[in-house]
Motif scaffolding. Structure first.
Motif, PDB file in Angstrom:
ATOM      1  N   GLU A 145     -35.599   8.162   7.453  1.00 18.27           N
ATOM      2  CA  GLU A 145     -34.780   9.135   6.722  1.00 18.27           C
ATOM      3  C   GLU A 145     -35.606  10.110   5.882  1.00 18.27           C
ATOM      4  N   PRO A 146     -36.613   9.650   5.124  1.00 18.10           N
ATOM      5  CA  PRO A 146     -37.414  10.620   4.374  1.00 18.10           C
ATOM      6  C   PRO A 146     -38.122  11.630   5.278  1.00 18.10           C
ATOM      7  N   ILE A 147     -38.564  11.175   6.448  1.00 24.84           N
ATOM      8  CA  ILE A 147     -39.229  12.093   7.384  1.00 24.84           C
ATOM      9  C   ILE A 147     -38.225  13.113   7.910  1.00 24.84           C
ATOM     10  N   ARG A 148     -37.066  12.627   8.319  1.00 27.27           N
ATOM     11  CA  ARG A 148     -36.046  13.545   8.839  1.00 27.27           C
ATOM     12  C   ARG A 148     -35.650  14.569   7.789  1.00 27.27           C
ATOM     13  N   HIS A 149     -35.394  14.113   6.576  1.00 37.00           N
ATOM     14  CA  HIS A 149     -34.967  15.031   5.525  1.00 37.00           C
ATOM     15  C   HIS A 149     -36.054  16.046   5.195  1.00 37.00           C
ATOM     16  N   GLY A 150     -37.314  15.611   5.235  1.00 35.12           N
ATOM     17  CA  GLY A 150     -38.402  16.536   4.959  1.00 35.12           C
ATOM     18  C   GLY A 150     -38.484  17.650   5.979  1.00 35.12           C
ATOM     19  N   VAL A 151     -38.313  17.298   7.248  1.00 35.31           N
ATOM     20  CA  VAL A 151     -38.337  18.311   8.304  1.00 35.31           C
ATOM     21  C   VAL A 151     -37.105  19.201   8.218  1.00 35.31           C
ATOM     22  N   GLU A 152     -35.949  18.612   7.966  1.00 38.49           N
ATOM     23  CA  GLU A 152     -34.729  19.405   7.832  1.00 38.49           C
ATOM     24  C   GLU A 152     -34.859  20.438   6.719  1.00 38.49           C
ATOM     25  N   ASP A 153     -35.399  20.027   5.594  1.00 38.50           N
ATOM     26  CA  ASP A 153     -35.574  20.966   4.484  1.00 38.50           C
ATOM     27  C   ASP A 153     -36.535  22.088   4.868  1.00 38.50           C
ATOM     28  N   ALA A 154     -37.562  21.746   5.626  1.00 39.09           N
ATOM     29  CA  ALA A 154     -38.561  22.741   6.007  1.00 39.09           C
ATOM     30  C   ALA A 154     -38.018  23.761   6.999  1.00 39.09           C
ATOM     31  N   ILE A 155     -37.177  23.310   7.935  1.00 39.19           N
ATOM     32  CA  ILE A 155     -36.671  24.235   8.960  1.00 39.19           C
ATOM     33  C   ILE A 155     -35.323  24.835   8.582  1.00 39.19           C
ATOM     34  N   GLY A 156     -34.684  24.309   7.538  1.00 34.19           N
ATOM     35  CA  GLY A 156     -33.401  24.845   7.100  1.00 34.19           C
ATOM     36  C   GLY A 156     -32.257  24.524   8.033  1.00 34.19           C
ATOM     37  N   ALA A 157     -32.261  23.316   8.594  1.00 39.48           N
ATOM     38  CA  ALA A 157     -31.199  22.905   9.521  1.00 39.48           C
ATOM     39  C   ALA A 157     -31.069  21.391   9.466  1.00 39.48           C
ATOM     40  N   ARG A 158     -29.958  20.868   9.996  1.00 38.22           N
ATOM     41  CA  ARG A 158     -29.680  19.436   9.944  1.00 38.22           C
ATOM     42  C   ARG A 158     -29.512  18.859  11.344  1.00 38.22           C
ATOM     43  N   PHE A 159     -30.010  17.615  11.499  1.00 40.97           N
ATOM     44  CA  PHE A 159     -29.854  16.878  12.745  1.00 40.97           C
ATOM     45  C   PHE A 159     -28.676  15.918  12.630  1.00 40.97           C
ATOM     46  N   ILE A 160     -27.982  15.704  13.739  1.00 38.08           N
ATOM     47  CA  ILE A 160     -26.873  14.763  13.800  1.00 38.08           C
ATOM     48  C   ILE A 160     -27.402  13.413  14.280  1.00 38.08           C
ATOM     49  N   LEU A 161     -26.999  12.344  13.598  1.00 37.10           N
ATOM     50  CA  LEU A 161     -27.429  11.001  13.953  1.00 37.10           C
ATOM     51  C   LEU A 161     -26.401  10.316  14.835  1.00 37.10           C
ATOM     52  N   ALA A 162     -26.872   9.371  15.632  1.00 38.24           N
ATOM     53  CA  ALA A 162     -25.990   8.570  16.475  1.00 38.24           C
ATOM     54  C   ALA A 162     -26.453   7.127  16.418  1.00 38.24           C
ATOM     55  N   GLN A 163     -25.578   6.223  16.822  1.00 36.89           N
ATOM     56  CA  GLN A 163     -25.901   4.803  16.830  1.00 36.89           C
ATOM     57  C   GLN A 163     -25.948   4.319  18.265  1.00 36.89           C
ATOM     58  N   GLY A 164     -26.981   3.570  18.581  1.00 35.30           N
ATOM     59  CA  GLY A 164     -27.097   3.045  19.932  1.00 35.30           C
ATOM     60  C   GLY A 164     -27.527   4.115  20.912  1.00 35.30           C
ATOM     61  N   ILE A 165     -26.903   4.104  22.112  1.00 36.60           N
ATOM     62  CA  ILE A 165     -27.304   5.023  23.172  1.00 36.60           C
ATOM     63  C   ILE A 165     -26.285   6.129  23.393  1.00 36.60           C
ATOM     64  N   VAL A 166     -25.296   6.226  22.544  1.00 37.73           N
ATOM     65  CA  VAL A 166     -24.295   7.282  22.682  1.00 37.73           C
ATOM     66  C   VAL A 166     -24.945   8.615  22.346  1.00 37.73           C
ATOM     67  N   PHE A 167     -24.863   9.582  23.267  1.00 37.79           N
ATOM     68  CA  PHE A 167     -25.535  10.868  23.081  1.00 37.79           C
ATOM     69  C   PHE A 167     -24.876  11.667  21.971  1.00 37.79           C
ATOM     70  N   ALA A 168     -25.718  12.246  21.124  1.00 35.97           N
ATOM     71  CA  ALA A 168     -25.231  13.114  20.055  1.00 35.97           C
ATOM     72  C   ALA A 168     -25.819  14.499  20.281  1.00 35.97           C
ATOM     73  N   GLU A 169     -24.984  15.457  20.596  1.00 39.24           N
ATOM     74  CA  GLU A 169     -25.472  16.813  20.845  1.00 39.24           C
ATOM     75  C   GLU A 169     -25.843  17.477  19.524  1.00 39.24           C
ATOM     76  N   GLN A 170     -27.038  18.036  19.496  1.00 35.66           N
ATOM     77  CA  GLN A 170     -27.496  18.696  18.288  1.00 35.66           C
ATOM     78  C   GLN A 170     -26.962  20.128  18.220  1.00 35.66           C
ATOM     79  N   PRO A 171     -26.652  20.611  17.017  1.00 30.51           N
ATOM     80  CA  PRO A 171     -26.144  21.985  16.884  1.00 30.51           C
ATOM     81  C   PRO A 171     -27.164  22.998  17.406  1.00 30.51           C
ATOM     82  N   GLN A 172     -26.673  24.060  18.004  1.00 28.92           N
ATOM     83  CA  GLN A 172     -27.575  25.092  18.509  1.00 28.92           C
ATOM     84  C   GLN A 172     -28.368  25.723  17.373  1.00 28.92           C
ATOM     85  N   THR A 173     -27.769  25.797  16.190  1.00 24.69           N
ATOM     86  CA  THR A 173     -28.495  26.355  15.047  1.00 24.69           C
ATOM     87  C   THR A 173     -29.713  25.501  14.689  1.00 24.69           C
ATOM     88  N   THR A 174     -29.595  24.187  14.879  1.00 22.38           N
ATOM     89  CA  THR A 174     -30.719  23.294  14.611  1.00 22.38           C
ATOM     90  C   THR A 174     -31.819  23.500  15.646  1.00 22.38           C
TER      91      THR A 174
END
Length: 262
Positions: A145-174
């Motif tokens: 989580e700290p790594i993800r948040h650090g990158v998100e803050d740097a690029i100005g976008a957010r990633f969507i998380l998923a549990q298991g193998i269910v695919f989570a489509e990331q926003p085009q803005t990300t």
């Protein structure tokens, strides 16, 4: 055997074989040539740092000079060639193979390489979390989580998380934000390093954290192997798996050098 003959025979392996472990294993099965030169050194010419074998610039399989813009990278390349040995073993030259790939392939396909890095971000390993056991869930949260948040803050976008193998489509803005930051990796050797870090960790997020200077190589490697290390803690280490991992680590370290100093 001349430098050019050797590179034509062995250097192209790094271009044809995308799996560094398989590449090393394949190289090990080849009959290794005897060392045909006395010394390897770095020579500065025309603004580039050349790897020279007995004073003659080495060349890639496509006959490009084995020359880079970074002295630290050139010195590391020369060290691979200068390592004491009676044989020339491509399996022990991960940086040479990767730089060959960069100079002969990535330089002409940089947009395709960048697109692949962005595509990886669409199914990044750090975005897929365990649902159980709780110890692993907590470990992923604490490390990832700290790594993800650090990158998100740097690029100005957010990633969507998923549990298991269910695919989570990331926003085009990300993905667009990722693409803008990947575009800043301009040098072919640095881009090749970025691609290999991403491939070996399964994560564009981890590659960006390294490129942005938010984490060092050891922290990125540990984060990439968090799940594996958790299982090792329970079941113990498999000897063959440990050997494969050691080979991957040498490939990773070569890629890190290119990404951070190429």
């Amino acid at each position: 055997m001349s430098t050019d003959d050797f590179l034509a025979r062995f250097g192209a392996e790094g271009l044809r074989q995308p799996d560094p472990v398989a590449a090393a294993q394949k190289a090990m099965r080849n009959a290794l040539p005897s060392r045909f030169y006395e010394s390897a050194a770095v020579l500065e010419r025309d603004g580039l740092f050349h790897v020279a074998l007995d004073g003659r610039t080495a060349r890639t399989p496509a006959r490009n000079p084995l020359a880079v813009t970074s002295r630290p990278v050139a010195e590391a390349l020369a060290a691979e060639w200068h390592a004491p040995s009676e044989k020339i073993d491509p399996a022990r030259m991960p940086l040479t193979r990767l730089v060959n790939s960069a100079l002969d392939g990535v330089a002409d396909q940089h947009e395709a390489v960048r697109a692949e890095i962005v595509r990886y971000a669409g199914s990044d390993a750090l975005c897929y979390r365990a649902g159980e056991p709780q110890e692993l869930v907590a470990l992923q949260d604490a490390v990832w989580e700290p790594i993800r948040h650090g990158v998100e803050d740097a690029i100005g976008a957010r990633f969507i998380l998923a549990q298991g193998i269910v695919f989570a489509e990331q926003p085009q803005t990300t993905l667009d934000a990722v693409a803008r930051h990947v575009a800043k990796i301009a040098a072919p050797v640095a881009l090749a390093g970025a691609h290999n870090v991403m491939t070996l960790t399964g994560s564009t997020i981890l590659m960006l954290a390294l490129a942005l200077g938010q984490r060092d190589a050891d922290a990125i490697w540990a984060a990439a192997h968090l799940d594996e290390d958790y299982q090792i803690g329970i079941w113990g280490q498999d000897e063959d798996a440990a050997e494969r991992r050691a080979i991957r680590r040498t490939e990773f370290d070569a890629a890190v050098l290119l990404l951070t100093q190429g």
